[in-house]
Design a protein around this motif. Structure first.
Motif, short mmCIF file in Angstrom:
data_model
loop_
_atom_site.label_atom_id
_atom_site.label_comp_id
_atom_site.label_asym_id
_atom_site.label_seq_id
_atom_site.Cartn_x
_atom_site.Cartn_y
_atom_site.Cartn_z
N ALA A 179 105.08 13.67 62.55
CA ALA A 179 105.33 14.85 60.99
C ALA A 179 105.97 14.11 60.85
O ALA A 179 107.18 14.08 60.92
N THR A 217 105.82 25.01 55.26
CA THR A 217 106.02 26.46 55.94
C THR A 217 104.96 27.21 55.18
O THR A 217 106.30 27.09 54.35
N GLY A 238 114.07 20.65 62.88
CA GLY A 238 113.89 20.30 61.74
C GLY A 238 115.39 19.20 61.94
O GLY A 238 115.59 17.77 61.21
N ALA A 261 106.83 22.93 67.20
CA ALA A 261 107.13 22.02 65.84
C ALA A 261 108.16 21.65 66.88
O ALA A 261 107.16 19.71 65.92
N PHE A 313 107.91 18.40 57.71
CA PHE A 313 107.33 20.28 57.86
C PHE A 313 106.83 21.23 56.21
O PHE A 313 108.23 20.87 55.86
N LEU A 320 112.26 26.75 64.16
CA LEU A 320 111.76 25.69 63.33
C LEU A 320 112.85 24.63 62.82
O LEU A 320 113.20 23.45 62.51
N GLY A 360 103.63 17.98 58.13
CA GLY A 360 103.05 18.62 59.84
C GLY A 360 103.34 20.38 59.41
O GLY A 360 103.83 21.04 58.45
N LEU A 408 112.47 20.60 56.14
CA LEU A 408 111.60 21.46 55.91
C LEU A 408 111.53 21.56 54.60
O LEU A 408 112.22 21.58 54.10
#
Length: 323
Positions: free
Chosen positions: A214, A219, A236, A207, A217, A232, A164, A243
């Motif tokens: 997802a 970023t 998570g 998010a 993640f 975010l 994601g 993440l």
């Protein structure tokens, strides 16, 4: 009556000779620096630029006039700042991140523009290629090899199939990364799921829209996302989605791992180009550069809160472990 006039003429001649003998960098120069938003990575670039100037003998308030303004995430404000710096007739304008660099490029074709932390300056239409531009623009890119980023995602979350990403579709840097991930991820057995966050305040809701879609993640250095990273991180932790970041400063803020730029070093590299221009080089004769100073940061505590345990060999290979 002739003696005072002769003495005055003598002093005038001496003064002119002194000024002529002064080194170029001893005369005051003006450097104006602007960033699209304030967050740790971009702040580090700014600080690195100032460090490089100081190392070359340029000291704010003495032989250097230093200005800094943040657009606070607003592209309209970025354009206003660009016009102000052009009106101030700065010797060099440093623009951190793509939107600010584009704003300055639109405002002047004459004053040297040194961009920094721009992922793809060619796509952003700042320079025609990474070779010397022949214009008033040069700078340093923070482009990352996405193959290495995908390797890190797979090491952090080996079972993940869906990656994601939250990004600002209005930021050229982010669009480039998303387009490349769409192409690359399937080659590694992964798919990409996307959520748009045109503003920093949209990051949390974007998010949350990816929950259930997802497995991990990723970023990028999207400035909206990085400036609102805590939103975010909360998603998570709540949804147990780890993440992985491109920005190492995000690891201390809650990302599980990042293999990314040393943004302070990126700023120093940018500042060294600024010094070359202040000493007489033309920006159009200086090729654009990319930083190759990368490091791996991990955060085992964040990993546990996001539902995973980092492999021991990954932790041992990190240059920094955030506790």
């Amino acid at each position: 009556m002739s003696f005072p006039l002769s003495r005055k003429a003598l002093f005038g001649a001496l003064a002119l000779a002194f000024v002529a003998a002064m080194p170029v960098h001893a005369q005051q120069k003006s450097v104006a620096i602007t960033a699209i938003v304030e967050h740790p990575a971009l702040d580090s670039v700014r600080d690195g630029v100032k460090e490089a100037l100081a190392a070359a003998g340029y000291e704010d308030g003495k032989n250097l006039k230093w200005q800094y303004q943040s657009a606070q995430g607003n592209t309209g404000t970025a354009a206003q700042i660009a016009r102000k710096f052009v009106g101030d007739k700065a010797d060099v304008i440093v623009a951190i991140a793509t939107p600010s660099a584009q704003a300055v490029a639109a405002a002047t074709k004459d004053i040297p523009l040194v961009y920094s932390a721009v992922t793809d300056p060619v796509v952003a239409k700042l320079v025609p290629s990474m070779a010397p531009s022949g214009t008033n623009v040069t700078g340093v890119s923070d482009a990352l090899e996405l193959g290495k980023q995908i390797e890190l995602i797979k090491r952090v979350a080996p079972a993940a199939k869906r990656v994601g990403i939250v990004y600002n579709p209005g930021e050229a840097n982010s669009v480039v990364v998303v387009e490349q991930l769409r192409e690359l991820l399937p080659k590694h057995g992964l798919s990409l799921v996307e959520a748009a966050a045109p503003r920093s305040v949209d990051v949390g809701s974007a998010a949350r829209s990816l929950i259930g879609k997802a497995d991990v993640f990723y970023t990028s250095t999207d400035n909206n996302v990085v400036s609102a990273y805590e939103a975010l991180v909360k998603v998570g932790m709540d949804a147990k989605i780890p993440l992985v970041a491109a920005d190492t400063d995000s690891v201390a803020r809650g990302a599980v791992a990042a293999y990314g730029m040393d943004y302070k070093a990126l700023g120093v590299q940018t500042g060294e180009i600024v010094v070359r221009i202040l000493k007489g080089e033309q920006p159009g004769a200086i090729a654009s550069e990319t930083s190759n100073k990368l490091s791996l940061h991990v955060n085992p505590g964040a990993a546990q809160k996001q539902g995973i345990t980092l492999a021991e060999d990954l932790v041992k290979s990190a240059s920094k472990v955030v506790q």
